[in-house]
Design a protein around this motif. Structure first.
Motif, PDB file in Angstrom:
ATOM      1  N   MET A 103       0.836  -1.204   0.000  1.00  0.00           N
ATOM      2  CA  MET A 103       0.000   0.000   0.000  1.00  0.00           C
ATOM      3  C   MET A 103       0.870   1.252   0.000  1.00  0.00           C
ATOM      4  O   MET A 103       0.592   2.213  -0.725  1.00  0.00           O
ATOM      5  CB  MET A 103      -0.947   0.010   1.207  1.00  0.00           C
ATOM      6  CG  MET A 103      -2.106  -0.944   1.073  1.00  0.00           C
ATOM      7  SD  MET A 103      -3.355  -0.744   2.355  1.00  0.00           S
ATOM      8  CE  MET A 103      -2.514  -1.400   3.771  1.00  0.00           C
ATOM      9  N   VAL A 104       1.925   1.247   0.802  1.00  0.00           N
ATOM     10  CA  VAL A 104       2.843   2.389   0.835  1.00  0.00           C
ATOM     11  C   VAL A 104       3.506   2.571  -0.526  1.00  0.00           C
ATOM     12  O   VAL A 104       3.579   3.690  -1.052  1.00  0.00           O
ATOM     13  CB  VAL A 104       3.894   2.216   1.959  1.00  0.00           C
ATOM     14  CG1 VAL A 104       4.988   3.260   1.857  1.00  0.00           C
ATOM     15  CG2 VAL A 104       3.224   2.280   3.329  1.00  0.00           C
ATOM     16  N   LEU A 105       3.964   1.484  -1.121  1.00  0.00           N
ATOM     17  CA  LEU A 105       4.593   1.543  -2.439  1.00  0.00           C
ATOM     18  C   LEU A 105       3.633   2.099  -3.484  1.00  0.00           C
ATOM     19  O   LEU A 105       3.995   2.954  -4.295  1.00  0.00           O
ATOM     20  CB  LEU A 105       5.073   0.148  -2.844  1.00  0.00           C
ATOM     21  CG  LEU A 105       5.751   0.024  -4.206  1.00  0.00           C
ATOM     22  CD1 LEU A 105       7.059   0.798  -4.219  1.00  0.00           C
ATOM     23  CD2 LEU A 105       5.990  -1.447  -4.532  1.00  0.00           C
ATOM     24  N   ASN A 106       2.400   1.656  -3.452  1.00  0.00           N
ATOM     25  CA  ASN A 106       1.396   2.114  -4.400  1.00  0.00           C
ATOM     26  C   ASN A 106       1.099   3.605  -4.213  1.00  0.00           C
ATOM     27  O   ASN A 106       0.997   4.353  -5.196  1.00  0.00           O
ATOM     28  CB  ASN A 106       0.122   1.285  -4.250  1.00  0.00           C
ATOM     29  CG  ASN A 106      -0.812   1.447  -5.418  1.00  0.00           C
ATOM     30  OD1 ASN A 106      -0.424   1.932  -6.476  1.00  0.00           O
ATOM     31  ND2 ASN A 106      -2.041   1.032  -5.243  1.00  0.00           N
ATOM     32  N   LEU A 107       0.995   4.060  -2.983  1.00  0.00           N
ATOM     33  CA  LEU A 107       0.757   5.484  -2.732  1.00  0.00           C
ATOM     34  C   LEU A 107       1.946   6.334  -3.175  1.00  0.00           C
ATOM     35  O   LEU A 107       1.761   7.428  -3.719  1.00  0.00           O
ATOM     36  CB  LEU A 107       0.454   5.722  -1.252  1.00  0.00           C
ATOM     37  CG  LEU A 107      -0.932   5.284  -0.791  1.00  0.00           C
ATOM     38  CD1 LEU A 107      -1.020   5.327   0.726  1.00  0.00           C
ATOM     39  CD2 LEU A 107      -2.010   6.147  -1.414  1.00  0.00           C
TER      40      LEU A 107
ATOM     41  N   ARG B 198       1.693   6.786  -6.774  1.00  0.00           N
ATOM     42  CA  ARG B 198       0.650   7.763  -7.121  1.00  0.00           C
ATOM     43  C   ARG B 198       1.154   9.200  -6.954  1.00  0.00           C
ATOM     44  O   ARG B 198       0.773  10.076  -7.721  1.00  0.00           O
ATOM     45  CB  ARG B 198      -0.585   7.564  -6.247  1.00  0.00           C
ATOM     46  CG  ARG B 198      -1.204   6.215  -6.366  1.00  0.00           C
ATOM     47  CD  ARG B 198      -2.217   6.183  -7.474  1.00  0.00           C
ATOM     48  NE  ARG B 198      -2.824   4.871  -7.518  1.00  0.00           N
ATOM     49  CZ  ARG B 198      -2.849   4.120  -8.593  1.00  0.00           C
ATOM     50  NH1 ARG B 198      -2.333   4.552  -9.697  1.00  0.00           N
ATOM     51  NH2 ARG B 198      -3.401   2.933  -8.563  1.00  0.00           N
ATOM     52  N   ALA B 199       1.991   9.414  -5.957  1.00  0.00           N
ATOM     53  CA  ALA B 199       2.498  10.762  -5.685  1.00  0.00           C
ATOM     54  C   ALA B 199       3.736  11.093  -6.514  1.00  0.00           C
ATOM     55  O   ALA B 199       4.136  12.253  -6.571  1.00  0.00           O
ATOM     56  CB  ALA B 199       2.837  10.896  -4.198  1.00  0.00           C
ATOM     57  N   ALA B 200       4.308  10.091  -7.156  1.00  0.00           N
ATOM     58  CA  ALA B 200       5.577  10.277  -7.860  1.00  0.00           C
ATOM     59  C   ALA B 200       5.388  11.014  -9.181  1.00  0.00           C
ATOM     60  O   ALA B 200       4.352  10.929  -9.827  1.00  0.00           O
ATOM     61  CB  ALA B 200       6.229   8.922  -8.120  1.00  0.00           C
TER      62      ALA B 200
END
Length: 187
Positions: A48-52, A55-57
């Protein structure tokens, strides 16, 4: 036993009876998930952290040190904590924390008499405590992502970018090309 002619194994060979187009390899998301499963103590949370972060990258895969949300710049780790906090809304520990915070505010005489204002004060105090512990959880998950080779981390700050935190520096996370490609292709 598997019947070989039903399940072609060669990635570049066309399947018999189909056009001459090559079979494309699926996204390498399974390899990312496998890495997380072997290197993380909480692989679902780390994913989940990696996915977020993805998304912010930016297009280059770099996220941070700030994320602009509703016209305000928010620290990346705080943004991640806030984005993940709804996951714990029904958690018994969260409910117990709300009760403890309400009791502490009553004890200190800092709880407003108005019910709406009191609820807002309790919610703010709980959010600050959850964010403080959430920052530690996010940092731990990012450390696991770094160990898995999915993210690189550095700190950008006041004078000079640096590998170590401190001196008014904030975290910047950069997705590795493999992780960036996997996450952009799947979602």
């Amino acid at each position: 036993m598997i019947q070989a002619d039903l399940f072609p194994i060669d990635k570049g060979e066309p399947v018999s009876g189909t056009s001459k187009t090559k079979v494309t390899a699926p996204s390498d998301m399974p390899s990312v998930i496998e890495r997380l499963a072997t290197s993380s103590s909480r692989p679902r949370y780390a994913f989940m952290v990696l996915n977020l972060i993805a998304r912010a990258a930016s297009e280059s895969g770099e996220a941070g040190p700030y994320v602009v949300e509703e016209g305000k710049a928010v620290r990346l780790r705080d943004w991640l904590c806030d984005a993940l906090s709804p996951m714990a809304q029904r958690d018994p520990r969260r409910i117990a924390l709300i009760g403890r915070v309400r009791g502490e505010l009553e004890e200190q005489g800092a709880l407003p008499r108005d019910a709406k204002s009191a609820a807002d004060a309790v919610e703010l105090a709980v959010r600050l405590r959850v964010r403080a512990s959430g920052r530690c959880n996010v940092s731990r998950a990012v450390s696991e992502l770094v160990r898995a080779g999915l993210i690189r981390r550095h700190y950008q700050g006041w004078r000079v970018d640096h590998q170590n935190r401190g001196a008014q520096r904030e975290a910047v996370y950069t997705l590795t090309p493999e992780a960036l490609r996997s996450l952009r292709n799947c979602c």
